[in-house]
Scaffold this motif. Structure first.
Motif, mmCIF file in Angstrom:
data_model
loop_
_atom_site.group_PDB
_atom_site.id
_atom_site.type_symbol
_atom_site.label_atom_id
_atom_site.label_comp_id
_atom_site.label_asym_id
_atom_site.label_seq_id
_atom_site.Cartn_x
_atom_site.Cartn_y
_atom_site.Cartn_z
ATOM 1 N N ARG A 1 0.928 4.094 -3.038
ATOM 2 C CA ARG A 1 0.661 5.508 -2.742
ATOM 3 C C ARG A 1 1.898 6.379 -2.927
ATOM 4 N NH1 ARG A 1 -2.980 6.986 1.155
ATOM 5 N NH2 ARG A 1 -2.078 9.067 0.776
ATOM 6 N N CYS B 1 -1.193 3.787 5.804
ATOM 7 C CA CYS B 1 -0.761 4.744 4.786
ATOM 8 C C CYS B 1 -1.150 6.167 5.177
ATOM 9 C CB CYS B 1 -1.390 4.405 3.439
ATOM 10 S SG CYS B 1 -0.557 3.080 2.557
ATOM 11 N N HIS B 2 -2.336 6.329 5.710
ATOM 12 C CA HIS B 2 -2.811 7.638 6.148
ATOM 13 C C HIS B 2 -1.891 8.210 7.223
ATOM 14 C CE1 HIS B 2 -5.661 10.816 6.913
ATOM 15 N NE2 HIS B 2 -5.878 10.410 8.141
ATOM 16 N N TYR C 1 -5.758 -5.982 4.722
ATOM 17 C CA TYR C 1 -5.901 -4.877 3.781
ATOM 18 C C TYR C 1 -6.356 -3.588 4.470
ATOM 19 C CZ TYR C 1 -5.667 -8.459 0.123
ATOM 20 O OH TYR C 1 -5.276 -9.496 -0.689
ATOM 21 N N THR D 1 -4.219 0.196 4.578
ATOM 22 C CA THR D 1 -4.603 1.498 4.046
ATOM 23 C C THR D 1 -4.673 2.550 5.147
ATOM 24 O OG1 THR D 1 -6.920 0.785 4.149
ATOM 25 C CG2 THR D 1 -5.813 0.621 2.029
ATOM 26 N N CYS D 2 -5.079 2.129 6.337
ATOM 27 C CA CYS D 2 -5.089 3.071 7.474
ATOM 28 C C CYS D 2 -3.665 3.513 7.822
ATOM 29 C CB CYS D 2 -5.746 2.424 8.685
ATOM 30 S SG CYS D 2 -7.539 2.242 8.555
ATOM 31 N N ALA E 1 0.827 -1.210 0.000
ATOM 32 C CA ALA E 1 0.000 0.000 0.000
ATOM 33 C C ALA E 1 0.863 1.263 0.000
ATOM 34 C CB ALA E 1 -0.926 -0.006 1.212
#
Length: 319
Positions: A31, A245-246, A238, A242-243, A27
């Motif tokens: 990004r 990445c934030h 998954y 993604t969390c 991820a």
């Protein structure tokens, strides 16, 4: 030859290359958040395979340099992400993992300390609140430099569930969960808004049923989602990727954000010496500020129940 980057060069080291660690690496690469991503795991052959698999898709998607390293590669990392530990089994609570993963974490922290120069440490492994507190204690860094993912994924699930119920995009729903990343998580209904409007006011205006029964159903569905996914496919990875990445973007690229993450409380809501999730400003130095706001009395009771639960479990793993 591995590249040599200077401090502040957007370097992320990930310890643990299982499903969670590898998904986070993937991820982050998609990004294009980090310039350099180091993957560390005891199973070096598998980790090499994961790194190569991700690298092969990057020429058209991103510029990150991904490679397999060892603990010496923690040097000059802007962010160190810890995912090492065994996974939660079907029917097992996150707290059931405590003893095994505290021992694993202690070994990881001792290895990091040999090469640590600077940077934020983000704990993902479960039970994340207990492990965050212990990692913070063992590292001895300024408060907030060590923190855990906490309720960020629970919050994402919560927002998704509310958005589905009212039939709108998640982008207009603003809310979060606090407390323990686990059975004692607390939805902060009093702060839940839709397009900046309190949700009870919004639902009343558009004719959507909103009462205690609806709230209870949403809270129960949110709490069970992790266990339901594990029952269905054996693990979750998954969503947390993604969390992360934030959070990584906020830290590495200096774009502070607000998220419900776990860190050692320093008197917020009258609580100290335990790590739990509250809305926090996350930036280059980790948790830079925990937001002090007023909640409803039931929300405070739920939060303090979580405090006591996590403290009791800390006593058990520390004895």
């Amino acid at each position: 030859m591995r590249p040599v980057y200077k401090i502040g060069s957007r370097k992320i080291t990930i310890i643990g290359a299982g499903f969670v660690g590898s998904s986070i690496s993937y991820a982050l690469a998609l990004r294009d958040i980090a310039r350099e991503i180091v993957m560390i795991d005891i199973n070096q052959e598998k980790t090499e395979g994961e790194a190569l698999d991700i690298r092969h898709g990057l020429p058209s998607m991103g510029t990150s340099d991904i490679y397999v390293g060892d603990y010496s590669d923690c040097v000059n990392s802007d962010l160190i992400i810890i995912t090492a530990g065994r996974n939660r089994r079907n029917g097992e609570s996150r707290l059931d993992l405590a003893s095994d993963n505290v021992d694993i974490l202690h070994s990881v922290i001792k290895s990091i300390q040999k090469y640590y120069t600077h940077g934020v440490i983000l704990v993902i492994s479960n039970p994340v609140d207990i492990l965050t507190y212990k990692a913070d204690e063992w590292m001895g860094l300024p408060n907030g430099m060590v923190f855990g993912s906490g309720c960020i994924l629970d919050t994402s699930r919560f927002v998704r569930t509310v958005a589905d119920y009212i039939g709108l995009s998640t982008g207009v729903v603003n809310g979060y969960l606090v407390g323990e990343h686990g059975d004692s998580q607390v939805p902060v209904w009093s702060r839940l808004t839709v397009g900046g409007i309190p949700i009870d006011e919004y639902c009343s205006d558009v004719g959507i049923l909103w009462n205690q029964s609806v709230r209870n159903e949403i809270a129960e569905r949110t709490q069970k989602m992790g266990a339901d996914i594990i029952h269905a496919k054996g693990k979750t990875h998954y969503g947390i990727a993604t969390c992360v990445c934030h959070l990584a973007d906020a830290i590495v690229n200096q774009r502070p954000t607000i998220a419900s993450v776990s860190s050692t409380l320093m008197g917020e809501h009258g609580v100290r010496n335990v790590a739990l999730s509250v809305p926090s400003v996350v930036g280059p130095s980790g948790v830079q500020q925990r937001i002090r706001e007023k909640w409803d009395s039931d929300e405070y009771r739920g939060f303090f129940d979580a405090v006591e639960k996590v403290r009791e479990n800390l006593k058990i793993v520390s004895s």
